[in-house]
Design an enzyme around this catalytic site. Structure first.
Site, mmCIF file in Angstrom:
data_model
loop_
_atom_site.group_PDB
_atom_site.id
_atom_site.type_symbol
_atom_site.label_atom_id
_atom_site.label_comp_id
_atom_site.label_asym_id
_atom_site.label_seq_id
_atom_site.Cartn_x
_atom_site.Cartn_y
_atom_site.Cartn_z
ATOM 1 N N GLY D 15 0.838 -1.201 0.000
ATOM 2 C CA GLY D 15 0.000 0.000 0.000
ATOM 3 C C GLY D 15 0.869 1.245 0.000
ATOM 4 O O GLY D 15 1.845 1.326 0.727
ATOM 5 N N ARG D 76 1.214 -5.116 -5.297
ATOM 6 C CA ARG D 76 1.350 -6.324 -4.492
ATOM 7 C C ARG D 76 1.590 -7.459 -5.481
ATOM 8 O O ARG D 76 0.732 -7.761 -6.298
ATOM 9 C CB ARG D 76 0.086 -6.571 -3.669
ATOM 10 N N ASP D 107 4.950 -4.557 6.333
ATOM 11 C CA ASP D 107 5.417 -5.889 6.740
ATOM 12 C C ASP D 107 5.373 -6.909 5.601
ATOM 13 O O ASP D 107 6.276 -7.726 5.463
ATOM 14 C CB ASP D 107 4.703 -6.394 7.994
ATOM 15 N N THR D 130 4.270 3.000 5.569
ATOM 16 C CA THR D 130 2.878 2.541 5.641
ATOM 17 C C THR D 130 2.124 3.485 6.562
ATOM 18 O O THR D 130 2.675 3.946 7.561
ATOM 19 C CB THR D 130 2.757 1.102 6.175
ATOM 20 N N ASP D 132 -0.124 2.748 8.523
ATOM 21 C CA ASP D 132 -0.696 2.056 9.681
ATOM 22 C C ASP D 132 0.131 2.155 10.955
ATOM 23 O O ASP D 132 -0.361 1.881 12.047
ATOM 24 C CB ASP D 132 -0.934 0.578 9.343
ATOM 25 N N ASP D 134 2.342 0.193 12.023
ATOM 26 C CA ASP D 134 2.254 -1.111 12.688
ATOM 27 C C ASP D 134 3.530 -1.934 12.557
ATOM 28 O O ASP D 134 3.471 -3.168 12.534
ATOM 29 C CB ASP D 134 1.058 -1.890 12.130
ATOM 30 N N ARG D 176 -6.357 -2.403 10.129
ATOM 31 C CA ARG D 176 -6.924 -3.744 10.278
ATOM 32 C C ARG D 176 -6.455 -4.403 11.565
ATOM 33 O O ARG D 176 -7.211 -5.089 12.240
ATOM 34 C CB ARG D 176 -6.530 -4.611 9.080
#
Lengths: 328, 328, 328, 328
Positions: D15, D76, D107, D130, D132, D134, D176
Site C-alpha cells: 500500500g 502487491r 510488513d 505505511t 498504519d 504497525d 486492520r
C-alpha cells in the site's frame, strides 16, 4: 405598503452547508446597521414550533464567518409540514413580535416558508444555502463552492494512490437530482468519466469508454458518480459490474459522504453569504416578501419563492463537452 | 476566411497564477480532440525568441491539473518589447509552421500579443491568467479564486493570534491597481477595514474608525491593505502611523507576498481554466484572432484584445457597502 | 506530603501556539475526571493580577480542540515581572482558593511561574506551549508541529512560483534562538540552503554554494532563514547582498510572519496537548510542583522547571547532514 | 567484510503512503552524495521480476518531496511470493549489477525482502512506509502522520454537520490490526468513543456509554472505528445496531477510505522519510544487511528485518486513558 419591519427572525433549515454561519452573521449585522432587532431561531422550523428564539447582536456573530455548519443548528421538521405545526410557529412568531422571517436553506425549506407565508400572510425571505446548487433563480447557492473544493481535494488524494497502484476508482459525490457537484468536481479533478442524474449515459457506454482508454495505455482512472446517477445501480453494484467487465483494472469504490457538508467556507462562499444576508434584510426593509435573494451575474437579485421552487433547467451541455474534451 | 489552423503554440507569460497548468492542459487536449498539433513554448515570449518549442500531446499534460505554477515556465521578456525581439519571435513561429498562438497571462502579456498580431498579422488568442482579476471583458481571471482562498486562510491563521493577543494587524495583499483581492478577501476574512487602490478613504478616517471600534470594545482588528492603496504610505509606514495614533492596540504588520501566487488551484479555477482553454482552441478553429477568451455570466465569450486591454471600470460600490455593513 | 489539591487554575501566557486550546481542554476535563475544580485565568499573568478568573467545566471546552489560538487569551505581562505584581497575583489566587496553577507557555512564562512558586511557595506546573520547540526537557512543544506544516505549505506555494520564474527566494521563518523550525521545514520543503541561529555558516559560503548550484543548472532556489540567523544581516539586507553577488538569479524575499502562530492544530499537536494537559493535572494530584510536563520518547515525563529553563543543548548535527545530502 | 556497494536499487511496495516519494528522493540523493549509482524499480517486486529498472540521479527526484503516492508506483506481487518469482528477480538484480536493494513498504514487503535475502544472500534494507504505523522497531512509519492529519481534518468537517444536526456519526478509519490511527485521530478529533482492533470494548458497553452521554445532554457524537475493530460487526451493521438501541440520535455512517493514503505529506513525514532514506544508504555502505532503518526517540536506528516482522507490542494503555479522560 408594508409596515416598517422592526423585528426580524432568522433560521437555518435542511441540510447544513458551509457559509450558513457567514449568512447569519450578515443578516445580524445588516439588522444592526439598519437598526432592526434580530432574533435567531434554533434548529430551523423546530425552533419556531418550540419557541426557541434568542436575540442576536453584532457581537453574537463574532468569529463565525470562517466556521462550517450553523451555530443556530438545523433540522428537518416533520411537524412543520403539518398545518398544525405551522399554526404553532405562527403563534410564536407573533408572540415574539417578529415581523418577518429569513430562512436559509434549500428547496424543502423554501416550500415550508412559502406555506407559512401563504397561510398566514407572514413575510418571508429565502436565502439559498445548500451544497447542491440546485435552486432556480440563482447562479450559486451558499456552500456549493466549498463542497467542490472539498471533493476536488479528496479526489486529488485518491488520485495519488490510484496512480501509484494503477487502479480504477468509482467515487460517489453528493447530488441526488443535480449533477453540478459531480460535473464540476469531475472536470476539476481530471476525472476520466462523470455520471450525473440529468443524463443517462448508459453503463455499457461507460464500459466501452473505459476499455478504450485502457487500450490507449491509461492505467489508472477516476470515475465521479453523483448519488442520483441514472445507471440503475448503486455505487457498489456499479463497482462490481465494472470489475466483471474489465479485467485490466483493480477497481475500488469510495463514497465521500458527509465531509462534503462541512469545513471552513471558501472565500467565494463567505462573500456570497455576506452579500445575500445583507440583501435579505434590505429586501424586507423595502417591503418585499415571499422572495428568494439570489446572485445572478454577480448581482444580488430577488425572485419569487415560487420561481425558486420551480424546476431548474440545467445547462450542462457545455460543461459535458468540456469534460469530454479535457478527459481525452 | 482564415485558412484552417493546423499547428497551435501555447505559452504562459507574466506573473504566474494557479490554474495556468489546467489551462495549458485544456489547450493541449482540445488540440488533440480537434486534431490540431500543439506546441508548448517555454518561458513565455523568451521561448519564442529563443526558439524553445516542444510538441505536446494529451499525455504530456497528465497529472498537472492540480499543480500550481506553470510547467511551461513564465517570464517577463524585455526583448519582446522591442520590434527586433518580436521579429525574431515571428521568424521562429513561421519556422515551426505555427499557425496561431495562445497566450495565457495578464495585460502586459496581451499587449505583447496584440503587437505581434498587428505587426505580422499573426493570429493570437489570449486567456486571462492572473491572480489580480484586473482584465476587462471577463468576470474572472484564472488564479484569482485560488488567491482569495490563500489570503483568507492566511488571515484566518493571523486572526487566531490577533484575538489571542488583542492585536491590530495590517495585512498587505496583492493588487497594485485592482482592489478585487483586498475587497473580497477582506469581506471573507471579516476584516474591520479594507484599503484598496480605487478609493482613497484617507488615513485619518481609518484612524477615526479604529478609535470608534476600540471604544465599542473591539480588542483585535484586521486591516486588509492592497499593495496599491492610496494612503501614500507603505504598509510599514502605515503601521507606524497607526501605532502612534492609537494607544490601545498592539500593532503588527504582515505582508502575505508570494504565497498568493502559488498553491493547488481551487475547483473554480480548474473548471474556469478548462473552459477557457477549450474555448481558445475553438475560437482559433472558427477563424477568430486577436481576441481574449473570457467568462461572462458563466458563458465563454470572446472580446477583442483591445477591449481586454482597455481600462476596466470597477464596480466595487456594492461590495464596499457589504464590507461596511458586515464589519460593524 | 502536599495537601489534596481541590482547585486548579490554568492560564496561557506569552506567544500563542496552535494546540493551546487543546491543552486547556485536557486540563479542564482531567480536573472534571478527577473531581477537582478548574478555573481559567484570562490574558495570562495579567488576569492573575486583575483577578480575572472564570470557572470552567467539561462543557466549557467543547468544540475548541480544533481551534488555533487560545480562548483564554494570552499576554506578556510587565507587571508580573515585578515583585509587586506577583504579590497581587498571589493574593488573588488565595482569594479564589486556588491550590495550584498550570501555566501553558514558553520559557518567559516558566520564569514567571518559577518566581511565583519560589516567592510564595505556590505549586505551579508548566506545559510547554510554543511553536519554537526551544524548551529543555521535552522532545516537542505544543504548536511546533503545526507551525512546521504551515511553513512547509507556504514554501510549497512559493516553490510553485519560484520554479515557474526561475527565481531565488529567501524565506524568513520564526526562530530567534532555535533553528528547529528552519531546519525541519527547510528539509521538508526541499530548501537548497538553511540558515539557523545555532550555526554561522558565513554569508560567503552561502554565495559560493548558490554559485555552484547555479552552475549545475539549478534555476530556482529556496533559502530558509531563521529570524535569529547569524549572518549579521536582516533578511532584506541579505536579499540585497545575494542579488549583488549573483547575477543569474532573480532574488525575492518573503517573511512568513504571524501565519506561523495560527491555524487549526495538527493531529500531533492535539494529541500532545491532550497528553500533557492530563499529565499536568495528574502531577499536581500526585503532589508534584515546580515541574514542567514534557514528552520524552512518547512518554509523559516531568522535569523541574529549573531544568526546563536551562539552556537546551541542540542536537542538530544529524539534521544538518541530512539537509546537506538531500539538497544536493 | 562486505564488498563496497556500488549500485543500489530502490523500490516501493505494498500500500502506498504519503512520504514514499520523499524517501525515494533521499535514497537517490544519498547515493549521489556517496557516489553510488542508484536505480529505481517500477511497481515494486513486479518490476524486479519484469526487469523494469531505471537509473536515477539527483535531478530525477526534483519537485517530488511534496507529492503523495510514489512515482516508482507500487504493487502487491503474487509472483514474488513464489520461489520462482524471486529467482527471476534475483537474476535481474544480478544482470543489472545491483549490489543491494532498498525496499520501502510495510510488513508484507519486508517478508518478501527477507526471503530474497535468505534465499540468495542478497543485501536488503527496509524502510518502513505505511500509514498504519504497525511495524516493530520504529516509533513511526512514513505516511502515518499525514494520514492522521487527513483523518482529523475529515472528522472536523463531519463534526460541523454532526453538531449542526445533532447527529451521531460512526466513522471508519484505516487499521486492520493496529489501532494507532483510530486512537490518535480519535483523541485529536475529540471523538466520544474509539473502537480499536487491540481491545474488545464490547458493543454493549458502547451503547451504555452513548446512553450516558445522551443523558448528560450531548446531542452529537463522533465514534471512530478502526477497520479491524473487534465488535464482530462491520461499520454498517454497527450503525444499524446503534440506531436500534438509541432513540435519541440520528445515526450516520462514514467510511473515510482511500483519501487516507494520499495527499501531500506532512513536514513530519517528509523529514522522517529524508532521515530514513539517507540512513538506508549509509547502512548499506557500512555493510549492514537484512535490517530495517527505523526511528527511535528521534534517532535513526537499525533493527534486523526479523525483529521488524515480529509482533509489535502495542502500548496503547496511556492513550486509551487520555481518550477516556478528555472525552468526558
Amino acid at each position: 405598503m408594508a409596515k416598517r419591519v422592526k423585528n426580524i427572525a432568522v433560521l437555518t433549515s435542511g441540510g447544513d452547508a458551509p457559509g450558513m454561519n457567514a449568512a447569519i452573521r450578515a443578516v445580524v449585522r445588516a439588522c444592526s446597521y439598519y437598526e432592526v432587532n434580530c432574533f435567531g431561531v434554533y434548529k430551523g422550523y423546530e425552533g419556531l414550533i418550540d419557541n426557541d428564539f434568542t436575540q442576536l447582536n453584532a457581537r453574537s456573530v463574532r468569529n463565525i464567518i470562517n466556521k462550517g455548519g450553523t451555530f443556530l443548528k438545523s433540522a428537518r421538521s416533520k411537524e412543520f409540514r403539518t398545518k398544525d405545526g405551522r399554526q404553532k410557529a405562527y403563534v410564536n412568531l407573533k408572540e415574539n413580535s417578529i415581523d418577518a422571517l429569513i430562512v436559509i436553506g434549500g428547496d424543502g425549506s423554501f416550500t415550508g416558508a412559502l406555506k407559512l407565508s401563504e397561510e398566514f400572510d407572514f413575510p418571508v425571505v429565502g436565502i439559498p444555502g445548500t451544497i447542491d446548487n440546485d435552486i432556480n433563480g440563482t447562479d450559486y447557492t451558499i456552500g456549493y463552492d466549498t463542497a467542490l473544493n472539498t471533493v476536488v481535494e479528496a479526489i486529488d488524494k485518491i488520485r495519488d494512490t490510484a496512480s501509484s497502484h494503477n487502479r480504477l476508482f468509482l467515487i460517489e459525490v453528493m447530488g441526488r437530482d443535480a449533477g453540478d457537484i459531480a460535473l464540476n468536481s469531475g472536470i476539476g479533478a481530471g476525472a476520466e468519466e462523470i455520471l450525473i442524474p440529468e443524463e443517462d449515459m448508459g453503463v455499457d457506454r461507460l464500459i466501452d469508454s473505459l476499455k478504450k482508454s485502457e487500450k490507449s495505455g491509461k492505467t489508472s482512472s477516476i470515475i465521479v458518480v453523483a448519488e442520483g446517477d441514472k445507471s440503475g445501480k448503486n455505487i457498489f453494484e456499479l463497482g462490481e459490474y465494472v470489475k466483471e467487465k474489465l479485467d485490466g483494472y483493480d477497481v475500488r469504490v469510495s463514497v465521500l459522504g458527509h465531509i462534503q457538508r462541512g469545513g471552513s467556507p471558501s472565500c467565494f462562499d463567505r462573500v456570497l453569504a455576506s452579500k445575500l444576508g445583507v440583501g435579505a434584510v434590505e429586501a424586507l426593509l423595502e417591503g418585499l416578501q415571499d422572495v428568494m435573494i439570489g446572485i445572478v451575474h454577480k448581482n444580488v437579485t430577488t425572485v419569487p419563492l415560487k420561481t425558486a421552487l420551480s424546476k431548474r433547467i440545467h445547462k450542462h451541455d457545455r460543461l459535458i463537452k468540456v469534460a469530454d474534451i479535457t478527459s481525452v
